[in-house]
Design a protein around this motif. Structure first.
Motif, PDB file in Angstrom:
ATOM      1  N   ASN A 171      37.124  39.006  41.140  1.00 22.06           N
ATOM      2  CA  ASN A 171      37.765  39.471  39.948  1.00 22.06           C
ATOM      3  C   ASN A 171      38.603  40.547  39.862  1.00 22.06           C
ATOM      4  O   ASN A 171      38.264  41.742  40.837  1.00 22.06           O
ATOM      5  CB  ASN A 171      36.807  39.720  38.647  1.00 22.06           C
ATOM      6  CG  ASN A 171      36.142  38.639  37.770  1.00 22.06           C
ATOM      7  OD1 ASN A 171      36.432  37.500  38.389  1.00 22.06           O
ATOM      8  ND2 ASN A 171      35.727  38.745  36.731  1.00 22.06           N
TER       9      ASN A 171
ATOM     10  N   GLU B 104      41.398  40.786  32.494  1.00 23.72           N
ATOM     11  CA  GLU B 104      40.338  40.478  33.470  1.00 23.72           C
ATOM     12  C   GLU B 104      40.724  39.060  34.236  1.00 23.72           C
ATOM     13  O   GLU B 104      39.942  38.262  33.350  1.00 23.72           O
ATOM     14  CB  GLU B 104      39.130  40.988  33.340  1.00 23.72           C
ATOM     15  CG  GLU B 104      38.300  41.052  34.696  1.00 23.72           C
ATOM     16  CD  GLU B 104      37.097  41.683  34.507  1.00 23.72           C
ATOM     17  OE1 GLU B 104      35.949  41.593  35.240  1.00 23.72           O
ATOM     18  OE2 GLU B 104      36.786  42.353  33.600  1.00 23.72           O
TER      19      GLU B 104
ATOM     20  N   THR C 195      46.705  43.567  29.100  1.00 25.55           N
ATOM     21  CA  THR C 195      45.578  43.954  30.331  1.00 25.55           C
ATOM     22  C   THR C 195      44.628  42.799  30.081  1.00 25.55           C
ATOM     23  O   THR C 195      44.043  42.612  29.000  1.00 25.55           O
ATOM     24  CB  THR C 195      45.145  45.120  30.208  1.00 25.55           C
ATOM     25  OG1 THR C 195      46.085  46.218  30.261  1.00 25.55           O
ATOM     26  CG2 THR C 195      43.947  45.429  31.266  1.00 25.55           C
TER      27      THR C 195
ATOM     28  N   THR D 209      41.413  43.435  37.260  1.00 22.72           N
ATOM     29  CA  THR D 209      42.113  43.675  36.107  1.00 22.72           C
ATOM     30  C   THR D 209      43.679  43.973  36.365  1.00 22.72           C
ATOM     31  O   THR D 209      44.003  44.574  37.123  1.00 22.72           O
ATOM     32  CB  THR D 209      41.610  45.270  35.346  1.00 22.72           C
ATOM     33  OG1 THR D 209      40.311  44.989  35.379  1.00 22.72           O
ATOM     34  CG2 THR D 209      42.222  45.761  34.148  1.00 22.72           C
ATOM     35  N   TRP D 210      44.415  43.339  35.498  1.00 25.28           N
ATOM     36  CA  TRP D 210      45.849  43.088  35.660  1.00 25.28           C
ATOM     37  C   TRP D 210      46.377  43.630  34.381  1.00 25.28           C
ATOM     38  O   TRP D 210      45.940  43.229  33.179  1.00 25.28           O
ATOM     39  CB  TRP D 210      46.332  41.474  35.909  1.00 25.28           C
ATOM     40  CG  TRP D 210      45.447  40.838  37.062  1.00 25.28           C
ATOM     41  CD1 TRP D 210      44.461  40.172  36.985  1.00 25.28           C
ATOM     42  CD2 TRP D 210      45.685  41.025  38.540  1.00 25.28           C
ATOM     43  NE1 TRP D 210      43.786  39.956  38.063  1.00 25.28           N
ATOM     44  CE2 TRP D 210      44.640  40.168  39.099  1.00 25.28           C
ATOM     45  CE3 TRP D 210      46.889  41.458  39.215  1.00 25.28           C
ATOM     46  CZ2 TRP D 210      44.800  40.226  40.539  1.00 25.28           C
ATOM     47  CZ3 TRP D 210      46.874  41.383  40.539  1.00 25.28           C
ATOM     48  CH2 TRP D 210      45.901  40.668  41.251  1.00 25.28           C
TER      49      TRP D 210
ATOM     50  N   ASN E 183      44.185  46.955  38.584  1.00 28.33           N
ATOM     51  CA  ASN E 183      43.105  47.808  38.426  1.00 28.33           C
ATOM     52  C   ASN E 183      43.765  49.232  38.022  1.00 28.33           C
ATOM     53  O   ASN E 183      43.338  50.268  38.685  1.00 28.33           O
ATOM     54  CB  ASN E 183      42.292  47.985  39.815  1.00 28.33           C
ATOM     55  CG  ASN E 183      41.603  46.745  40.017  1.00 28.33           C
ATOM     56  OD1 ASN E 183      41.165  45.919  39.276  1.00 28.33           O
ATOM     57  ND2 ASN E 183      41.315  46.267  41.363  1.00 28.33           N
TER      58      ASN E 183
END
Length: 352
Positions: A268, A256, A254, A270-271, A318
């Motif tokens: 931005n 960002e 994970t 979150t991946w 996300n």
């Protein structure tokens, strides 16, 4: 002589004073210069120029500066033209060869500048009411504009130096300062009301920003790209292939990272997904999409990016599974890359 009427002093209109023209022109030269340099960087990144993976926000900053400086140039260009327009109609139109070159460069500069700024605004809004390919035309005309600007500066340097010296006529000075303050204020308002597309802390007051500050924006939807994910979809990665379930079962990372698009907006997110370095060997990687006719349906990921631990084949955004518009079943996300190169709907990773 005693009793003779004294002729009152005459003053030029403040907006048309050569000192005003010089100052506005200096500001315009700065914003145009920033726009040109950052535009070259953006073009280079999209055409395989060497580009670092760090800092992760570098492209976000350079492209944000490109768009913001372009927006700032609009009121400055209008103020500059207003300050000089009486001279454009002076007679004779051409006095000699140097004068002809100067006026010719001004004509090219004005025409190229308007073309760049107007088409740039339309591109930011993703509206293309023309038949030519925007990136090629925008890039080519940028050289015309900057070349004409350099000729104009070379001709006018002596005048600019002289007129930037402190003037003496108090009434004229105050009027000119009022015009300059108005120009500066207008330019500042233009920046503040649009810069929220790339400057997070300005988003609440950037009323003219062209991207929502809420959910992660989408430039190209799955419907627009005619994406159909086959039931038996598998990712081809080198000699191997993976189903979505097999990718989900692999170690997940994970990160960002921002999506930073050429239109200037960035945000931005979150991946979560599998590191590209865990899927392919070292080397440049050709990334192909399910999309069949898009200009960026296939991109090349340089080895430095492919091996970077922040570069993912993302499966979640996300914390939620990717939606079709965000690239389901998987998409590329890498640090410091333009959004158009963050390929969606990935179907193949091939080391070249």
């Amino acid at each position: 002589m005693l009793g003779e009427a004294v002729k009152p002093p005459t003053f030029k209109a403040p907006a048309h004073h050569i000192g005003v023209t010089s100052r506005v022109g200096t500001w315009l030269g700065i914003t145009f210069g920033l726009c040109f340099v950052t535009g070259l960087l953006s073009h280079g990144v999209q055409h395989d120029w060497p580009w670092p993976t760090r800092p992760v926000d570098l492209y976000r900053v350079t492209q944000g500066v490109h768009v913001i400086s372009g927006v700032a140039s609009i009121p400055l260009l209008l103020a500059k033209l207003w300050s000089v327009y009486p001279k454009l109609f002076e007679r004779p139109l051409v006095r000699n060869v140097p004068h002809a070159l100067e006026r010719g460069s001004i004509l090219v500069l004005v025409a190229a500048s308007f073309f760049e700024l107007v088409t740039g605004l339309f591109n930011a809004a993703q509206n293309y009411p023309w038949s030519f390919y925007f990136p090629t035309a925008h890039y080519a005309v940028a050289y015309l504009a900057i070349g004409a600007l350099l000729i104009h500066i070379a001709v006018k340097i002596p005048v600019v130096r002289r007129t930037l010296e402190p003037p003496s006529e108090e009434r004229t000075v105050l009027s000119r300062r009022a015009f300059l303050r108005t120009t500066a204020l207008t330019t500042g308002v233009a920046i503040v009301t649009t810069a929220g597309v790339t400057v997070p802390w300005l988003r609440d007051i950037s009323v003219l920003a062209w991207r929502s500050p809420g959910a992660l924006p989408v430039n190209r939807t799955a419907k627009a790209a005619n994406i159909v994910v086959p039931p038996d979809w598998r990712l081809k990665a080198g000699p191997k292939s993976y189903s979505l379930e097999e990718l989900q079962a692999m170690p997940q990372t994970t990160v960002e990272l921002p999506i930073a698009c050429v239109e200037g907006w960035s945000q931005n997110a979150t991946w979560t997904g599998v590191r590209v370095a865990d899927l392919v060997h070292k080397g440049d990687v050709r990334v192909e999409s399910l999309e069949r006719d898009g200009l960026y349906r296939a991109t090349t990921l340089p080895e430095a990016f492919a091996q970077d631990p922040l570069t993912l084949l993302a499966l979640k955004l996300n914390g939620e599974e990717l939606t079709p518009d965000h690239g389901y079943p998987c998409r590329l996300i890498a640090p410091n890359r333009p959004g158009v190169l963050q390929t969606k709907w990935v179907t193949s990773l091939e080391v070249r």
